[in-house]
Scaffold this motif. Structure first.
Motif, PDB file in Angstrom:
ATOM      1  N   MET A 108       0.829  -1.207   0.000  1.00 47.78           N
ATOM      2  CA  MET A 108       0.000   0.000   0.000  1.00 47.78           C
ATOM      3  C   MET A 108       0.869   1.264   0.000  1.00 47.78           C
ATOM      4  N   HIS A 109       1.489   1.545  -1.152  1.00 51.84           N
ATOM      5  CA  HIS A 109       2.378   2.694  -1.285  1.00 51.84           C
ATOM      6  C   HIS A 109       1.921   3.595  -2.430  1.00 51.84           C
ATOM      7  N   THR A 110       2.056   4.878  -2.217  1.00 47.16           N
ATOM      8  CA  THR A 110       1.804   5.825  -3.292  1.00 47.16           C
ATOM      9  C   THR A 110       3.031   5.911  -4.202  1.00 47.16           C
ATOM     10  N   VAL A 111       4.210   5.928  -3.593  1.00 50.78           N
ATOM     11  CA  VAL A 111       5.474   5.963  -4.330  1.00 50.78           C
ATOM     12  C   VAL A 111       6.401   4.889  -3.769  1.00 50.78           C
ATOM     13  N   GLN A 112       7.482   4.604  -4.493  1.00 51.36           N
ATOM     14  CA  GLN A 112       8.476   3.625  -4.054  1.00 51.36           C
ATOM     15  C   GLN A 112       7.832   2.258  -3.784  1.00 51.36           C
ATOM     16  N   ASN A 113       6.902   1.850  -4.670  1.00 50.71           N
ATOM     17  CA  ASN A 113       6.211   0.583  -4.465  1.00 50.71           C
ATOM     18  C   ASN A 113       7.019  -0.562  -5.088  1.00 50.71           C
ATOM     19  N   PHE A 114       8.168  -0.830  -4.471  1.00 53.24           N
ATOM     20  CA  PHE A 114       9.084  -1.845  -4.975  1.00 53.24           C
ATOM     21  C   PHE A 114       8.995  -3.119  -4.153  1.00 53.24           C
ATOM     22  N   ARG A 115       9.414  -4.200  -4.767  1.00 51.42           N
ATOM     23  CA  ARG A 115       9.549  -5.460  -4.038  1.00 51.42           C
ATOM     24  C   ARG A 115      10.971  -5.985  -4.199  1.00 51.42           C
ATOM     25  N   PHE A 116      11.391  -6.739  -3.202  1.00 49.04           N
ATOM     26  CA  PHE A 116      12.713  -7.347  -3.204  1.00 49.04           C
ATOM     27  C   PHE A 116      12.539  -8.819  -2.869  1.00 49.04           C
ATOM     28  N   ILE A 117      13.245  -9.652  -3.570  1.00 49.40           N
ATOM     29  CA  ILE A 117      13.014 -11.092  -3.492  1.00 49.40           C
ATOM     30  C   ILE A 117      13.276 -11.656  -2.102  1.00 49.40           C
ATOM     31  N   TYR A 118      14.100 -10.996  -1.325  1.00 50.51           N
ATOM     32  CA  TYR A 118      14.486 -11.522  -0.010  1.00 50.51           C
ATOM     33  C   TYR A 118      13.606 -11.008   1.121  1.00 50.51           C
ATOM     34  N   ASP A 119      12.608 -10.162   0.834  1.00 58.74           N
ATOM     35  CA  ASP A 119      11.827  -9.538   1.906  1.00 58.74           C
ATOM     36  C   ASP A 119      11.010 -10.539   2.719  1.00 58.74           C
ATOM     37  N   PHE A 120      10.214 -11.370   2.053  1.00 58.61           N
ATOM     38  CA  PHE A 120       9.372 -12.303   2.809  1.00 58.61           C
ATOM     39  C   PHE A 120      10.169 -13.429   3.456  1.00 58.61           C
ATOM     40  N   PRO A 121      11.248 -13.942   2.828  1.00 66.07           N
ATOM     41  CA  PRO A 121      12.108 -14.855   3.585  1.00 66.07           C
ATOM     42  C   PRO A 121      12.657 -14.210   4.854  1.00 66.07           C
ATOM     43  N   SER A 122      13.041 -12.942   4.774  1.00 62.99           N
ATOM     44  CA  SER A 122      13.531 -12.247   5.960  1.00 62.99           C
ATOM     45  C   SER A 122      12.448 -12.143   7.031  1.00 62.99           C
ATOM     46  N   LEU A 123      11.223 -11.861   6.602  1.00 67.32           N
ATOM     47  CA  LEU A 123      10.093 -11.808   7.542  1.00 67.32           C
ATOM     48  C   LEU A 123       9.912 -13.143   8.250  1.00 67.32           C
ATOM     49  N   ALA A 124       9.960 -14.245   7.491  1.00 66.12           N
ATOM     50  CA  ALA A 124       9.792 -15.571   8.084  1.00 66.12           C
ATOM     51  C   ALA A 124      10.948 -15.909   9.033  1.00 66.12           C
ATOM     52  N   PHE A 125      12.171 -15.528   8.660  1.00 62.63           N
ATOM     53  CA  PHE A 125      13.315 -15.775   9.537  1.00 62.63           C
ATOM     54  C   PHE A 125      13.155 -15.038  10.867  1.00 62.63           C
ATOM     55  N   PHE A 126      12.697 -13.808  10.816  1.00 68.62           N
ATOM     56  CA  PHE A 126      12.514 -13.045  12.051  1.00 68.62           C
ATOM     57  C   PHE A 126      11.396 -13.635  12.902  1.00 68.62           C
ATOM     58  N   ALA A 127      10.313 -14.078  12.246  1.00 67.08           N
ATOM     59  CA  ALA A 127       9.236 -14.723  13.001  1.00 67.08           C
ATOM     60  C   ALA A 127       9.743 -15.977  13.694  1.00 67.08           C
ATOM     61  N   ALA A 128      10.558 -16.766  12.995  1.00 65.58           N
ATOM     62  CA  ALA A 128      11.123 -17.981  13.576  1.00 65.58           C
ATOM     63  C   ALA A 128      12.070 -17.646  14.720  1.00 65.58           C
ATOM     64  N   ALA A 129      12.878 -16.593  14.557  1.00 66.26           N
ATOM     65  CA  ALA A 129      13.792 -16.191  15.622  1.00 66.26           C
ATOM     66  C   ALA A 129      13.021 -15.742  16.866  1.00 66.26           C
ATOM     67  N   MET A 130      11.960 -14.974  16.674  1.00 68.05           N
ATOM     68  CA  MET A 130      11.140 -14.535  17.808  1.00 68.05           C
ATOM     69  C   MET A 130      10.487 -15.723  18.492  1.00 68.05           C
ATOM     70  N   TYR A 131      10.068 -16.699  17.701  1.00 66.18           N
ATOM     71  CA  TYR A 131       9.485 -17.914  18.268  1.00 66.18           C
ATOM     72  C   TYR A 131      10.516 -18.640  19.137  1.00 66.18           C
ATOM     73  N   LEU A 132      11.732 -18.810  18.621  1.00 67.31           N
ATOM     74  CA  LEU A 132      12.786 -19.502  19.377  1.00 67.31           C
ATOM     75  C   LEU A 132      13.128 -18.747  20.652  1.00 67.31           C
ATOM     76  N   LEU A 133      13.170 -17.419  20.573  1.00 63.06           N
ATOM     77  CA  LEU A 133      13.515 -16.630  21.750  1.00 63.06           C
ATOM     78  C   LEU A 133      12.392 -16.672  22.781  1.00 63.06           C
ATOM     79  N   TYR A 134      11.150 -16.509  22.322  1.00 59.42           N
ATOM     80  CA  TYR A 134      10.049 -16.454  23.281  1.00 59.42           C
ATOM     81  C   TYR A 134       9.910 -17.769  24.036  1.00 59.42           C
ATOM     82  N   PHE A 135      10.051 -18.883  23.337  1.00 62.52           N
ATOM     83  CA  PHE A 135       9.902 -20.184  23.987  1.00 62.52           C
ATOM     84  C   PHE A 135      11.220 -20.697  24.571  1.00 62.52           C
ATOM     85  N   ARG A 136      12.230 -19.829  24.539  1.00 60.32           N
ATOM     86  CA  ARG A 136      13.534 -20.115  25.143  1.00 60.32           C
ATOM     87  C   ARG A 136      14.094 -21.471  24.681  1.00 60.32           C
TER      88      ARG A 136
END
Length: 353
Positions: free
Chosen positions: A136-164
């Motif tokens: 949802m961008h008016t300008v700079q509406n770009f995509r990068f191939i590594y964005d959603f893998p990075s999102l999933a990696f961070f979600a997995a890292a938060m999961y590992l940290l939260y559950f220790r």
């Protein structure tokens, strides 16, 4: 929840994930040329985020994927542009990454919530925040191939940290995710914050204790070595790696840029920051300190109106938002006198009279 309803919701979530992933590919523009990226000739720092080079090269060379992409040429209404095998792989990766993010975010919410009242809404909220952040961008509406893998990696890292989970799992994830994108550096302060929570409180004196530093310092060293390596490996590539301070200052001073700036994480980033005291879980409340660290980092090296630079915060922001809304909902239920009650019957009689 009954099994039938649960299966119906899962099917709906699956369809919604497919729709969002395909819209993302159709409504945004790739900033990095895929062919150059595959060949190692894209500009830095994009080329240095090279984990996705491997599936892209496989897609380009796969006769099976070329065959699977052919049916998409049948309908020019739904698929007006040619669907290359690389696009098909990107779509599959995006669906997997979004699904992983939604599932792990839901797990963190369920563990951190005292009542789990909003569990069915967590996954849809992930999709909504992703749509606002990445599309949802008016300008700079770009995509990068590594964005959603990075999102999933961070979600997995938060999961590992939260559950220790054992620190070894976090270390392996960190190493793989660093090849994908250098923002993994921001997982290290999150690790320190998470380890400093004891007895239901963030204890600052524990922030830099030896046990936590024994994990963080070697990982920081490996991160630094990797950055030096990729900059040496792609030293002859053109580079766009420079501070973006002037760009971001201009954006902040432009009122017409504020709606897009605030759309990061579905306009919920500021909401969570303002309402943070409603987050009862001590570890998620401690994680709030990552937001100012992240903002300063991105103010220097990211382009803030490209709200995708805040995308990896979505799992935390969605969990925080759900917990805040749950507390507000319970508070209202417990204090019904605060709710205005309208006697519709009396209103109808008086109106008729």
């Amino acid at each position: 929840m009954r099994q039938g309803r649960k299966l119906s919701l899962l099917a709906l979530y699956g369809v919604a994930t497919l729709q969002f992933a395909w819209c993302y590919l159709w409504l945004t523009r790739p900033y990095v040329n895929t062919s150059l990226y595959e060949e190692g000739r894209a500009a830095m720092p994009f080329q240095g985020r090279c984990l996705m080079v491997f599936p892209m090269r496989w897609a380009h060379a796969s006769s099976l994927l070329h065959w699977l992409s052919q049916p998409f040429a049948v309908s020019r209404f739904w698929f007006p542009r040619t669907v290359q095998p690389e696009v098909l792989v990107q779509a599959m990766l995006n669906v997997i990454c979004i699904a992983v993010t939604g599932i792990l975010t839901t797990r963190i919410y369920q563990a951190s919530s005292r009542r789990q009242l909003l569990t069915p809404l967590v996954y849809p909220l992930v999709l909504v925040t992703c749509a606002a952040t990445y599309v949802m961008h008016t300008v700079q509406n770009f995509r990068f191939i590594y964005d959603f893998p990075s999102l999933a990696f961070f979600a997995a890292a938060m999961y590992l940290l939260y559950f220790r989970k054992h620190w070894g799992y976090f270390a392996v994830l960190f190493l793989v995710a660093t090849i994908n994108r250098e923002t993994t550096l921001l997982l290290l302060p999150l690790y320190l914050l998470n380890q400093a929570v004891e007895g239901g409180k963030l204890r600052w004196r524990l922030l830099f204790r030896g046990k936590a530093l024994a994990v963080v310092v070697p990982l920081a060293f490996v991160w630094l070595c990797w950055q030096v390596f990729v900059r040496h490996l792609f030293a002859h590539n053109p580079s766009e790696f420079y501070p973006r301070l002037d760009w971001n200052v201009k954006s902040i001073l432009a009122p017409h840029a504020w709606p897009q700036l605030l759309s990061a994480c579905g306009y919920l980033l500021l909401f969570v920051a303002v309402m943070r005291r409603r987050i009862m879980d001590p570890r998620l409340r401690a994680w709030m300190w990552l937001i100012p660290i992240w903002t300063v980092f991105m103010f220097v090296y990211g382009i803030l109106i490209e709200t995708r630079v805040f995308g990896e915060l979505i799992p935390f922001v969605v969990c925080g938002t759900s917990l805040i809304l749950e507390e507000l909902l319970v508070e209202r239920i417990r204090r019904p006198a605060l709710l205005p009650v309208r006697n519709t019957g009396e209103a109808s009689i008086s109106k008729a009279a």
